[in-house]
Design an enzyme around this catalytic site. Structure first.
Site, short mmCIF file in Angstrom:
data_model
loop_
_atom_site.label_atom_id
_atom_site.label_comp_id
_atom_site.label_asym_id
_atom_site.label_seq_id
_atom_site.Cartn_x
_atom_site.Cartn_y
_atom_site.Cartn_z
N ALA A 29 0.86 -1.19 0.00
CA ALA A 29 0.00 0.00 0.00
C ALA A 29 0.90 1.25 0.00
O ALA A 29 0.76 2.14 0.84
CB ALA A 29 -0.96 -0.01 1.19
N HIS A 31 2.81 4.63 -0.43
CA HIS A 31 2.41 6.03 -0.62
C HIS A 31 3.66 6.91 -0.65
O HIS A 31 4.79 6.40 -0.59
CB HIS A 31 1.41 6.47 0.46
CG HIS A 31 1.92 6.25 1.86
ND1 HIS A 31 2.96 6.96 2.41
CD2 HIS A 31 1.53 5.38 2.82
CE1 HIS A 31 3.17 6.56 3.64
NE2 HIS A 31 2.32 5.58 3.91
N HIS A 34 6.63 6.08 1.52
CA HIS A 34 7.49 4.98 1.06
C HIS A 34 8.33 5.42 -0.14
O HIS A 34 9.50 5.04 -0.25
CB HIS A 34 6.64 3.77 0.60
CG HIS A 34 5.79 3.17 1.67
ND1 HIS A 34 4.43 3.34 1.73
CD2 HIS A 34 6.13 2.39 2.72
CE1 HIS A 34 3.95 2.68 2.76
NE2 HIS A 34 4.95 2.10 3.39
N GLN A 61 2.56 -9.50 13.21
CA GLN A 61 2.66 -8.22 13.93
C GLN A 61 1.29 -7.56 14.13
O GLN A 61 1.19 -6.45 14.63
CB GLN A 61 3.64 -7.28 13.24
CG GLN A 61 3.17 -6.64 11.93
CD GLN A 61 4.25 -5.77 11.31
OE1 GLN A 61 5.27 -6.26 10.83
NE2 GLN A 61 4.05 -4.46 11.33
N VAL A 176 8.02 12.07 6.43
CA VAL A 176 7.55 12.82 5.25
C VAL A 176 6.20 13.43 5.61
O VAL A 176 5.34 12.76 6.19
CB VAL A 176 7.42 11.87 4.03
CG1 VAL A 176 7.03 12.65 2.79
CG2 VAL A 176 8.74 11.14 3.80
N SER A 185 0.64 9.17 6.24
CA SER A 185 0.33 7.85 6.77
C SER A 185 -0.81 7.27 5.95
O SER A 185 -1.68 8.02 5.47
CB SER A 185 -0.11 8.00 8.23
OG SER A 185 -0.81 6.85 8.65
N SER A 186 -0.81 5.95 5.83
CA SER A 186 -1.93 5.33 5.09
C SER A 186 -3.23 5.53 5.86
O SER A 186 -4.32 5.41 5.31
CB SER A 186 -1.65 3.84 4.87
OG SER A 186 -1.16 3.27 6.05
N ARG A 187 -3.14 5.88 7.15
CA ARG A 187 -4.36 6.10 7.94
C ARG A 187 -5.05 7.42 7.63
O ARG A 187 -6.22 7.61 7.98
CB ARG A 187 -4.02 6.09 9.43
CG ARG A 187 -3.53 4.75 9.88
CD ARG A 187 -3.16 4.79 11.33
NE ARG A 187 -2.64 3.49 11.72
CZ ARG A 187 -2.89 2.90 12.87
NH1 ARG A 187 -3.65 3.49 13.75
NH2 ARG A 187 -2.37 1.74 13.16
O1 PAF Z 1 6.65 -0.24 9.22
C1 PAF Z 1 6.22 -1.21 8.55
O2 PAF Z 1 5.66 -1.04 7.46
C2 PAF Z 1 6.38 -2.62 9.10
O3 PAF Z 1 6.28 -2.63 10.49
C3 PAF Z 1 7.69 -3.30 8.65
C4 PAF Z 1 8.91 -2.57 9.16
C5 PAF Z 1 7.73 -3.38 7.14
C6 PAF Z 1 7.74 -4.73 9.20
O4 PAF Z 1 6.66 -5.50 8.75
#
Ligand code: PAF
Length: 280
Positions: A29, A31, A34, A61, A176, A185-187
C-alpha cells in the site's frame, strides 16, 4: 525490475548482486512516504548497488485479526510504483512460505516494546523483530531504511541489530509530511475533511513544545502541557492516547530533559489514531 516470491530465488539474486544492497521493508500500500524511502535507498545504492523492496503484510505483527483481514493489498499498483522508482528487486513472499507452520523459535524484545504504542499492542513489536530478523538473514542487506515517524519501531530495530549483531546498517529517514505538516500515513485517508484540517495541530503542538524546550525549559510536565494546550485549543474533539517525553535510546519516560529525548504521541481524530514525534 525483478519480482521474486521464493526465499531461494531472492537469495540467489541478492548473493550475486553488487553492493551496497539497500533494503526498504514495507507492508505494501505504498504512498509518498514509502516513495521517499525508496528514493533515499536509490541514492545510497549509487550507480552500482541495488535496491530491494520487500512487500509483505506480516501476519504476526497484527494484534487484531480484523486489522490483518482489512489491510489493503494493492499489489499491482505497488509494483508499478516500484518499477517507476527504479527498484531492482521486489521480494513478495507468501505468508505460508515465509513462516514454518511449526516454527518454534521467536525473537522477543523485553524492554522498549511494552511502552508507548506497545502498551496497547501486545506482541506487535516482537512480530516486527521476527520479520526483520528473517528479512536481514535472507537478503543480507548492507543497509535498511526505516521512517522516523515510527520512532519506537526504529529504536527497537536498532536494539535488534545491536543485540543480535546484525551487520546491516540502519538508516533513519525523516518523517515525510503534507504541506500542512501532518505526517503522511496510510491512515490519513480515514480522516473526514474537517479532521484533515485539524490533524496538523499535532505537528504544531510538537513544534510549540520543542520551542519551549529550546527556550531553556527542562521540565517535561511543562513542555508536554504546551502540547496539550495547543491541541485543546485547535482540535478540542481530538483525544490523546498517549503523550510522553522519553529518552531517545531507552524510551523510558523522563521528568527532566537531561539527555537526548523525543516527544512521542498518539492522538485519535474520530476512530483514526495518528502518531507523530519530535526529537529534542
Ligand atoms: O513499518 C512497517 O511497514 C512494518 O512494520 C515493517 C517494518 C515493514 C515490518 O513489517
Amino acid at each position: 525490475m525483478i519480482q521474486l516470491h521464493s526465499e531461494h530465488d531472492i537469495q540467489e539474486h541478492c548473493d550475486s548482486s553488487p553492493t551496497p544492497l539497500v533494503l526498504v521493508p514495507t507492508m505494501g500500500a505504498l504512498h509518498e512516504g514509502h516513495f521517499s524511502l525508496i528514493r533515499k535507498a536509490k541514492e545510497l545504492a549509487g550507480e552500482h548497488g541495488k535496491v530491494v523492496v520487500s512487500i509483505f503484510v506480516n501476519p504476526i505483527q497484527f494484534d487484531r485479526a480484523q486489522d490483518l483481514d482489512s489491510y489493503p493489498q494493492p499489489i499491482a499498483q505497488d509494483l508499478q510504483h516500484c518499477e517507476r522508482l527504479g527498484v531492482d528487486y521486489v521480494y513478495t513472499p507468501k505468508s505460508e512460505d515465509f513462516y514454518f507452520e511449526d516454527r518454534s523459535i521467536e525473537v522477543s524484545e523485553n524492554s522498549l516494546s511494552s511502552l508507548l504504542c506497545g502498551a496497547t499492542r501486545p506482541g506487535h513489536f516482537n512480530g516486527v523483530c521476527m520479520v526483520i530478523t528473517k528479512l536481514f538473514n535472507i537478503l543480507q542487506p548492507t543497509a535498511a531504511i526505516f521512517g522516523q515517524k515510527d520512532y519506537q519501531q526504529l529504536a527497537i530495530i536498532r536494539r535488534l541489530v545491536r543485540d543480535l549483531s546484525f551487520r546491516t546498517e540502519i538508516i533513519a529517514h525523516p518523517t515525510v509530511r503534507e504541506v500542512s505538516g501532518l505526517a503522511m500515513s496510510s491512515r490519513n485517508v480515514g480522516l473526514s475533511s474537517e479532521e484533515l484540517s485539524l490533524a496538523p495541530a499535532i505537528r504544531e503542538g510538537l513544534l510549540k513544545a520543542r520551542e519551549l524546550y529550546a527556550s531553556g525549559e527542562k521540565s517535561t510536565d511543562r513542555i508536554l502541557s504546551k502540547f496539550r494546550l495547543h491541541l485543546d485549543r485547535r482540535a478540542p474533539l481530538s483525544k490523546i492516547d498517549y503523550l510522553e517525553c522519553v529518552c531517545a535510546d531507552t524510551l523510558q519516560a523522563l521528568t527532566e530533559v537531561d539527555r537526548p529525548a523525543v516527544i512521542a504521541t498518539a492522538v485519535f481524530f474520530g476512530p483514526v489514531r495518528l502518531i507523530d514525534n519530535i526529537v529534542l
